[in-house]
Design a protein around this motif. Structure first.
Motif, PDB file in Angstrom:
ATOM      1  N   ARG A 284       0.443  -1.048   0.109  1.00  0.00           N
ATOM      2  CA  ARG A 284      -0.013   0.001   0.051  1.00  0.00           C
ATOM      3  C   ARG A 284       0.657   1.103  -0.135  1.00  0.00           C
ATOM      4  O   ARG A 284       0.472   1.814  -0.604  1.00  0.00           O
ATOM      5  CB  ARG A 284      -0.661  -0.166   1.382  1.00  0.00           C
ATOM      6  N   TYR A 285       1.907   1.388   0.435  1.00  0.00           N
ATOM      7  CA  TYR A 285       2.406   2.390   0.927  1.00  0.00           C
ATOM      8  C   TYR A 285       3.312   2.860  -0.373  1.00  0.00           C
ATOM      9  O   TYR A 285       3.273   4.052  -0.177  1.00  0.00           O
ATOM     10  CB  TYR A 285       3.878   2.020   2.354  1.00  0.00           C
ATOM     11  N   ASP A 286       4.552   2.300  -1.025  1.00  0.00           N
ATOM     12  CA  ASP A 286       4.817   2.123  -1.954  1.00  0.00           C
ATOM     13  C   ASP A 286       4.870   0.989  -2.489  1.00  0.00           C
ATOM     14  O   ASP A 286       6.216  -0.112  -2.754  1.00  0.00           O
ATOM     15  CB  ASP A 286       6.292   2.607  -1.481  1.00  0.00           C
ATOM     16  N   GLY A 287       3.968   0.536  -2.810  1.00  0.00           N
ATOM     17  CA  GLY A 287       4.146  -0.506  -3.891  1.00  0.00           C
ATOM     18  C   GLY A 287       4.972  -0.366  -5.422  1.00  0.00           C
ATOM     19  O   GLY A 287       5.255   0.207  -5.711  1.00  0.00           O
ATOM     20  N   SER A 288       5.204  -1.411  -6.375  1.00  0.00           N
ATOM     21  CA  SER A 288       6.117  -2.097  -7.525  1.00  0.00           C
ATOM     22  C   SER A 288       5.163  -1.364  -8.721  1.00  0.00           C
ATOM     23  O   SER A 288       5.195  -0.871  -9.723  1.00  0.00           O
ATOM     24  CB  SER A 288       6.743  -3.128  -7.539  1.00  0.00           C
ATOM     25  N   VAL A 289       4.046  -1.596  -8.429  1.00  0.00           N
ATOM     26  CA  VAL A 289       3.109  -1.053  -9.763  1.00  0.00           C
ATOM     27  C   VAL A 289       2.502   0.467  -9.255  1.00  0.00           C
ATOM     28  O   VAL A 289       1.494   0.037  -8.699  1.00  0.00           O
ATOM     29  CB  VAL A 289       2.213  -1.667 -10.188  1.00  0.00           C
ATOM     30  N   GLU A 290       3.066   0.940  -9.926  1.00  0.00           N
ATOM     31  CA  GLU A 290       2.459   3.205  -9.403  1.00  0.00           C
ATOM     32  C   GLU A 290       1.371   2.703 -10.364  1.00  0.00           C
ATOM     33  O   GLU A 290      -0.049   3.401  -9.927  1.00  0.00           O
ATOM     34  CB  GLU A 290       3.761   3.464 -10.017  1.00  0.00           C
ATOM     35  N   THR A 291       1.172   2.684 -11.599  1.00  0.00           N
ATOM     36  CA  THR A 291      -0.481   2.586 -12.581  1.00  0.00           C
ATOM     37  C   THR A 291      -0.451   1.442 -13.257  1.00  0.00           C
ATOM     38  O   THR A 291       0.604   0.466 -13.054  1.00  0.00           O
ATOM     39  CB  THR A 291      -0.078   4.009 -13.210  1.00  0.00           C
ATOM     40  N   SER A 292      -1.991   1.084 -13.126  1.00  0.00           N
ATOM     41  CA  SER A 292      -2.231   0.367 -14.347  1.00  0.00           C
ATOM     42  C   SER A 292      -1.955   0.298 -15.135  1.00  0.00           C
ATOM     43  O   SER A 292      -1.575   1.031 -15.833  1.00  0.00           O
ATOM     44  CB  SER A 292      -4.044  -0.012 -13.898  1.00  0.00           C
ATOM     45  N   THR A 293      -2.320  -0.518 -16.366  1.00  0.00           N
ATOM     46  CA  THR A 293      -1.938  -0.722 -17.413  1.00  0.00           C
ATOM     47  C   THR A 293      -2.720  -0.363 -18.176  1.00  0.00           C
ATOM     48  O   THR A 293      -3.793   0.421 -17.712  1.00  0.00           O
ATOM     49  CB  THR A 293      -1.736  -2.232 -17.812  1.00  0.00           C
ATOM     50  N   PHE A 294      -2.420   0.181 -19.533  1.00  0.00           N
ATOM     51  CA  PHE A 294      -3.972   0.996 -20.166  1.00  0.00           C
ATOM     52  C   PHE A 294      -4.590   0.359 -19.700  1.00  0.00           C
ATOM     53  O   PHE A 294      -5.152  -0.781 -20.405  1.00  0.00           O
ATOM     54  CB  PHE A 294      -2.779   1.242 -21.518  1.00  0.00           C
ATOM     55  N   ARG A 295      -5.883   0.650 -20.636  1.00  0.00           N
ATOM     56  CA  ARG A 295      -7.074   0.482 -20.858  1.00  0.00           C
ATOM     57  C   ARG A 295      -7.758   1.870 -21.739  1.00  0.00           C
ATOM     58  O   ARG A 295      -6.925   2.753 -21.895  1.00  0.00           O
ATOM     59  CB  ARG A 295      -8.271   1.114 -19.565  1.00  0.00           C
ATOM     60  N   TYR A 296      -8.560   1.356 -22.713  1.00  0.00           N
ATOM     61  CA  TYR A 296      -9.703   2.500 -23.300  1.00  0.00           C
ATOM     62  C   TYR A 296     -11.222   2.462 -23.162  1.00  0.00           C
ATOM     63  O   TYR A 296     -11.777   1.496 -22.750  1.00  0.00           O
ATOM     64  CB  TYR A 296      -9.026   2.600 -24.643  1.00  0.00           C
ATOM     65  N   ALA A 297     -11.440   3.703 -23.406  1.00  0.00           N
ATOM     66  CA  ALA A 297     -13.239   4.010 -23.262  1.00  0.00           C
ATOM     67  C   ALA A 297     -13.403   3.464 -24.347  1.00  0.00           C
ATOM     68  O   ALA A 297     -13.386   4.100 -25.655  1.00  0.00           O
ATOM     69  CB  ALA A 297     -12.499   5.534 -23.177  1.00  0.00           C
ATOM     70  N   THR A 298     -14.886   2.211 -24.869  1.00  0.00           N
ATOM     71  CA  THR A 298     -14.992   1.784 -25.632  1.00  0.00           C
ATOM     72  C   THR A 298     -16.459   3.228 -25.748  1.00  0.00           C
ATOM     73  O   THR A 298     -17.328   3.009 -26.792  1.00  0.00           O
ATOM     74  CB  THR A 298     -15.734   0.910 -25.062  1.00  0.00           C
ATOM     75  N   LYS A 327      -9.680   6.983   1.993  1.00  0.00           N
ATOM     76  CA  LYS A 327     -10.053   6.286   2.715  1.00  0.00           C
ATOM     77  C   LYS A 327      -8.707   5.060   3.230  1.00  0.00           C
ATOM     78  O   LYS A 327      -9.354   5.340   4.034  1.00  0.00           O
ATOM     79  CB  LYS A 327      -9.173   5.100   0.794  1.00  0.00           C
ATOM     80  N   PHE A 328      -7.643   5.949   3.534  1.00  0.00           N
ATOM     81  CA  PHE A 328      -7.078   5.324   4.722  1.00  0.00           C
ATOM     82  C   PHE A 328      -6.697   6.641   5.431  1.00  0.00           C
ATOM     83  O   PHE A 328      -6.338   7.838   4.554  1.00  0.00           O
ATOM     84  CB  PHE A 328      -5.618   5.580   4.036  1.00  0.00           C
ATOM     85  N   ASP A 329      -6.519   6.620   7.221  1.00  0.00           N
ATOM     86  CA  ASP A 329      -6.400   6.852   7.989  1.00  0.00           C
ATOM     87  C   ASP A 329      -4.511   7.346   7.832  1.00  0.00           C
ATOM     88  O   ASP A 329      -4.144   6.438   7.977  1.00  0.00           O
ATOM     89  CB  ASP A 329      -6.456   6.864   9.398  1.00  0.00           C
ATOM     90  N   ALA A 330      -4.116   8.025   7.689  1.00  0.00           N
ATOM     91  CA  ALA A 330      -2.340   8.555   7.916  1.00  0.00           C
ATOM     92  C   ALA A 330      -1.554   8.495   6.702  1.00  0.00           C
ATOM     93  O   ALA A 330      -1.072   7.204   6.653  1.00  0.00           O
ATOM     94  CB  ALA A 330      -1.928   8.404   9.204  1.00  0.00           C
ATOM     95  N   PRO A 331      -2.210   7.795   5.524  1.00  0.00           N
ATOM     96  CA  PRO A 331      -2.319   7.220   4.347  1.00  0.00           C
ATOM     97  C   PRO A 331      -0.725   7.702   4.605  1.00  0.00           C
ATOM     98  O   PRO A 331       0.136   6.745   3.420  1.00  0.00           O
ATOM     99  CB  PRO A 331      -2.790   7.706   3.167  1.00  0.00           C
ATOM    100  N   ASP A 332       0.109   8.741   4.350  1.00  0.00           N
ATOM    101  CA  ASP A 332       1.616   8.466   4.353  1.00  0.00           C
ATOM    102  C   ASP A 332       2.553   8.254   5.224  1.00  0.00           C
ATOM    103  O   ASP A 332       3.303   8.627   5.337  1.00  0.00           O
ATOM    104  CB  ASP A 332       2.276  10.211   3.519  1.00  0.00           C
ATOM    105  N   GLU A 333       1.730   7.547   6.269  1.00  0.00           N
ATOM    106  CA  GLU A 333       2.601   7.317   7.463  1.00  0.00           C
ATOM    107  C   GLU A 333       2.649   5.369   7.448  1.00  0.00           C
ATOM    108  O   GLU A 333       1.736   4.741   6.585  1.00  0.00           O
ATOM    109  CB  GLU A 333       2.118   7.265   8.872  1.00  0.00           C
ATOM    110  N   LEU A 334       3.977   5.019   7.713  1.00  0.00           N
ATOM    111  CA  LEU A 334       4.105   3.306   7.506  1.00  0.00           C
ATOM    112  C   LEU A 334       3.702   2.785   8.220  1.00  0.00           C
ATOM    113  O   LEU A 334       4.116   3.521   9.500  1.00  0.00           O
ATOM    114  CB  LEU A 334       5.264   2.724   7.098  1.00  0.00           C
TER     115      LEU A 334
END
Length: 413
Positions: A284-298, A327-334
């Motif tokens: 949650r704090y700093d995962g390796s997949v920063e953004t999802s793979t591409f989607r496109y609007a149909t 969504k998360f309390d104090a989200p920038d804290e590990l």
């Protein structure tokens, strides 16, 4: 003071400032431009979704297609023609094809098969640590974080040991290319080599099956038959690529952040039962997949009050969603003792029908890697605790990983 336009530009161009701290950029975008229109270097109109609730909804929205053939021109402009042959897999498809492919792969990629790897992974962790220097600084990434998942995924797929370094090199080339002609040529050559290699390996598994995932995949069938030859090759590539880079960067990020938060590390060391929750919190704090793979609007869709036109590309900023204070309390804290219901809500492994099939394996590797490292070397430190972390440069937001991780395993040894 960073402006909204500064944040958009940073995300579009992956500026050095953005790579050092994308979370500051995402915080501003969540507030000022939660669905952000961008024109990244690949030139295709793209919308970046940054808030948690929007992100979670988008990841399972059937109007946002994953079928690369529906957006072929955009896909080719980003990844090149050579990628098409390797991407005929469940990651780049919609139902009913996605449902069929995932069901077939799932039947071979079972929890039992993953759990059976536990003693092997423990042995791999220990053998890699045996080779590491203990008293002088060294880079943990090439010595431990990168070889661990490539060895594991090769064991799982049935790739011979002598081919592991080649697989690591080729998948790294595919992951780290940009938009220059030179990098595109390197990517194309690596993709062609991977396609040829897996084509030959799968033919060998047909003739002489073993107790490995590729052999199982060549045999699985359902009412519609099994995987086609190209689907087999493409699925092998997907499992190799996804099972290597993402987990390698996850291990590196996790070690870096635990060493940078000694109280959190101490809590895990003193309470081994926290290693599972700690893995979830680190994703949650700093995962390796920063953004999802591409989607496109149909079709035209609306998120966060923003109209996304039909045909536009969409990326979901998982790292941003995972730090959304709504969504998360104090989200920038590990916080490795964050309540479990909050930890388990993270989107680090995606959501919906495209939820990461390899998540159980990644979790197991992470747990055993951290337990092995900090159990064997409890005094481990960063080689330069006051130094600034060096993050990998990428042509557009995708992976989040360190370029190097200098450590000392036993400074008091």
């Amino acid at each position: 003071m960073i402006t909204t336009q500064d944040a958009v530009t940073a995300a579009e161009r992956c500026t050095p400032e953005y790579r050092r701290n994308p979370h500051a950029v995402y915080a501003l975008l969540r507030e000022a431009a939660p669905v952000c229109p961008m024109k990244p270097p690949h030139g295709n109109e793209t919308y970046l979704i940054t808030r948690y609730e929007d992100a979670r909804a988008a990841l399972s929205d059937p109007r946002l297609s994953k079928d690369m053939y529906g957006a072929m021109d955009a896909y080719r402009s980003i990844f090149g023609d050579s990628s098409v042959a390797l991407d005929d897999n469940m990651l780049n498809s919609d139902p009913p094809k996605h449902t069929r492919l995932r069901k077939l792969v799932n039947s071979a990629f079972t929890p039992r098969r993953v759990e059976a790897l536990r003693p092997q992974i423990q042995d791999i962790v220990e053998s890699l640590l045996d080779e590491c220097p203990t008293r002088e600084p060294f880079d943990l990434l090439p010595a431990f974080a990168f070889p661990l998942p490539i060895i594991v995924i090769c064991e799982l797929l049935g790739v011979p040991a002598q081919e592991r370094s080649r697989m690591q090199h080729l998948s790294t080339t595919v992951a780290q290319t940009g938009f220059s002609e030179e990098s595109k040529r390197a990517q194309q050559k690596a993709e062609e080599d991977l396609h040829a290699y897996f084509t030959d390996l799968i033919a060998a598994k047909h003739s002489h099956p073993g107790d490995d995932l590729l052999s199982a995949l060549t045999a699985v069938q359902d009412n519609d038959g099994g995987l086609t030859e190209n689907e087999l090759v493409s699925t092998a590539f997907l499992l190799m690529f996804a099972g290597h880079k993402t987990t390698a960067y996850l291990i590196g990020n996790a070690v870096h952040h635990l060493l940078s938060h000694p109280a959190q590390l101490r809590a895990v060391q003193e309470n081994p039962e926290l290693v599972g929750p700690a893995v979830e919190e680190l994703v949650r704090y700093d995962g390796s997949v920063e953004t999802s793979t591409f989607r496109y609007a149909t079709e035209d869709v609306e998120y966060g009050g923003m109209r996304i036109p039909k045909g536009a590309l969409v990326q979901v900023a998982l790292s941003s969603a995972n730090r959304d204070p709504q969504k998360f309390d104090a989200p920038d804290e590990l916080d490795v003792m964050r309540p479990g219901n909050a930890q388990n809500a993270h989107l680090g492994f995606g959501h919906g029908s495209h939820y990461c099939l390899g998540a159980p394996l990644a979790r197991l590797e992470m747990q055993l890697a951290l337990t092995g490292l900090f159990g064997r070397f409890p005094r481990m430190t960063l080689a330069d605790p006051a130094g600034e972390a060096k993050w990998m440069e990428v042509p557009f937001p995708a992976f989040r990983g360190l370029a190097e991780l200098p450590v000392v395993l036993d400074p008091a040894g």
